[in-house]
Scaffold this motif. Sequence first.
Motif, PDB file in Angstrom:
ATOM      1  N   ASN A  89      45.045 -11.999  15.857  1.00 26.46           N
ATOM      2  CA  ASN A  89      44.742 -12.947  14.652  1.00 26.46           C
ATOM      3  C   ASN A  89      43.543 -13.706  14.979  1.00 26.46           C
ATOM      4  N   GLU A  90      43.411 -14.509  13.970  1.00 28.31           N
ATOM      5  CA  GLU A  90      42.123 -15.461  14.240  1.00 28.31           C
ATOM      6  C   GLU A  90      42.416 -16.875  13.032  1.00 28.31           C
ATOM      7  N   ASP A  91      41.959 -17.724  13.548  1.00 30.62           N
ATOM      8  CA  ASP A  91      41.921 -18.942  12.366  1.00 30.62           C
ATOM      9  C   ASP A  91      40.700 -19.570  12.466  1.00 30.62           C
ATOM     10  N   SER A  92      40.635 -21.075  11.982  1.00 28.54           N
ATOM     11  CA  SER A  92      39.296 -21.481  11.995  1.00 28.54           C
ATOM     12  C   SER A  92      38.735 -21.896  13.561  1.00 28.54           C
ATOM     13  N   THR A  93      39.762 -22.147  14.334  1.00 28.67           N
ATOM     14  CA  THR A  93      39.296 -22.449  15.674  1.00 28.67           C
ATOM     15  C   THR A  93      39.119 -21.484  16.739  1.00 28.67           C
ATOM     16  N   TYR A  94      40.231 -20.531  16.443  1.00 30.54           N
ATOM     17  CA  TYR A  94      40.599 -19.494  17.922  1.00 30.54           C
ATOM     18  C   TYR A  94      40.508 -18.024  17.307  1.00 30.54           C
ATOM     19  N   LYS A  95      40.266 -17.216  18.185  1.00 35.24           N
ATOM     20  CA  LYS A  95      40.850 -15.783  17.939  1.00 35.24           C
ATOM     21  C   LYS A  95      41.667 -15.541  18.862  1.00 35.24           C
ATOM     22  N   TYR A  96      42.876 -14.685  18.404  1.00 35.89           N
ATOM     23  CA  TYR A  96      43.612 -14.052  19.573  1.00 35.89           C
ATOM     24  C   TYR A  96      43.715 -12.941  19.738  1.00 35.89           C
ATOM     25  N   PHE A  97      43.728 -12.583  21.126  1.00 42.07           N
ATOM     26  CA  PHE A  97      43.947 -10.977  21.516  1.00 42.07           C
ATOM     27  C   PHE A  97      45.152 -10.876  22.296  1.00 42.07           C
ATOM     28  N   GLU A  98      45.417  -9.663  22.309  1.00 45.68           N
ATOM     29  CA  GLU A  98      46.592  -9.178  23.292  1.00 45.68           C
ATOM     30  C   GLU A  98      46.109  -8.410  24.254  1.00 45.68           C
ATOM     31  N   VAL A  99      46.251  -8.694  25.482  1.00 49.60           N
ATOM     32  CA  VAL A  99      45.633  -8.082  26.544  1.00 49.60           C
ATOM     33  C   VAL A  99      46.449  -7.216  27.247  1.00 49.60           C
ATOM     34  N   ILE A 100      46.430  -6.008  27.503  1.00 47.29           N
ATOM     35  CA  ILE A 100      47.371  -5.175  28.412  1.00 47.29           C
ATOM     36  C   ILE A 100      47.061  -5.212  29.683  1.00 47.29           C
ATOM     37  N   LEU A 101      48.057  -5.581  30.722  1.00 46.90           N
ATOM     38  CA  LEU A 101      47.914  -5.550  32.078  1.00 46.90           C
ATOM     39  C   LEU A 101      48.769  -4.819  32.902  1.00 46.90           C
ATOM     40  N   VAL A 102      48.175  -4.103  33.892  1.00 47.75           N
ATOM     41  CA  VAL A 102      49.074  -3.390  34.732  1.00 47.75           C
ATOM     42  C   VAL A 102      49.066  -3.792  36.139  1.00 47.75           C
ATOM     43  N   ASP A 103      50.318  -3.791  36.780  1.00 50.78           N
ATOM     44  CA  ASP A 103      50.678  -4.212  38.363  1.00 50.78           C
ATOM     45  C   ASP A 103      50.501  -3.179  39.039  1.00 50.78           C
ATOM     46  N   PRO A 104      49.288  -3.243  39.686  1.00 44.15           N
ATOM     47  CA  PRO A 104      48.822  -1.943  40.838  1.00 44.15           C
ATOM     48  C   PRO A 104      49.747  -1.776  41.951  1.00 44.15           C
ATOM     49  N   ALA A 105      50.786  -2.792  42.213  1.00 41.96           N
ATOM     50  CA  ALA A 105      51.730  -2.516  43.190  1.00 41.96           C
ATOM     51  C   ALA A 105      52.961  -1.822  42.774  1.00 41.96           C
ATOM     52  N   HIS A 106      53.249  -1.816  41.522  1.00 38.68           N
ATOM     53  CA  HIS A 106      54.492  -1.375  40.842  1.00 38.68           C
ATOM     54  C   HIS A 106      54.630   0.249  41.210  1.00 38.68           C
ATOM     55  N   ASN A 107      55.914   0.732  41.774  1.00 38.49           N
ATOM     56  CA  ASN A 107      56.131   1.877  42.061  1.00 38.49           C
ATOM     57  C   ASN A 107      55.760   2.818  40.893  1.00 38.49           C
ATOM     58  N   ALA A 108      56.564   2.370  39.777  1.00 46.57           N
ATOM     59  CA  ALA A 108      56.406   2.925  38.579  1.00 46.57           C
ATOM     60  C   ALA A 108      55.041   3.580  37.911  1.00 46.57           C
ATOM     61  N   VAL A 109      54.042   2.466  38.549  1.00 45.14           N
ATOM     62  CA  VAL A 109      52.719   2.863  38.039  1.00 45.14           C
ATOM     63  C   VAL A 109      51.904   3.484  38.983  1.00 45.14           C
ATOM     64  N   ARG A 110      52.348   3.296  40.412  1.00 45.37           N
ATOM     65  CA  ARG A 110      51.712   4.155  41.583  1.00 45.37           C
ATOM     66  C   ARG A 110      52.210   5.578  41.360  1.00 45.37           C
ATOM     67  N   ASN A 111      53.484   5.920  40.859  1.00 45.35           N
ATOM     68  CA  ASN A 111      53.575   7.195  40.803  1.00 45.35           C
ATOM     69  C   ASN A 111      53.298   7.968  39.605  1.00 45.35           C
TER      70      ASN A 111
END
Length: 171
Positions: A89-111
């Motif tokens: 989204n964006e309005d007159s003052t800001y732009k909005y972004f959604e950022v996808i982050l990953v937890d590198p210590a989580h076993n679901a990611v590591r495996n």
Amino acid sequence: ASIVRLTRPSRPDKARRMGYKAKQGIVVYRTRVRRGGRKKQVNKGIVYGKPVHQGVTKLKPKRNCQSRAEEKTGRKLGGLRVLNSYWVNEDSTYKYFEVILVDPAHNAVRNDPKMNWICNPVHKHRELRGLTSAGKKHRGLRAKGHKANKLRPSVRATLKRNNAVRLRRYR
């Protein structure tokens, strides 16, 4: 707040194309960034120096808004790795972004063999070094061939290579 955690992405189709999976260890944050040019921060608009550097108002940021949103989020959440981001989204003052982050210590990611590349230490703070998709875009690396002559591997590396004095023995 400028950085907010979401329970799920507001654009699931886009998020999945950017690498999001609805599994543990992967989170989405919405970040806002101010739009527009960036005024030089100097007292009373006084820049001490040569006239070439005396611009104050008509300066633009070097990096795009999306890359700055990723950096802002990556700095705030130092233990997570920025995978990708997308506009929401964006309005007159800001732009909005959604950022996808990953937890590198989580076993679901590591495996997960498709995702555990991001756990390697070389991928710490990719967003600060212009290695995400938005970062590569502002570095000009979407171009190939003759359009990218002075961009690869980076502008600074090319400058060093072209300006290095090589005093060979038989010259």
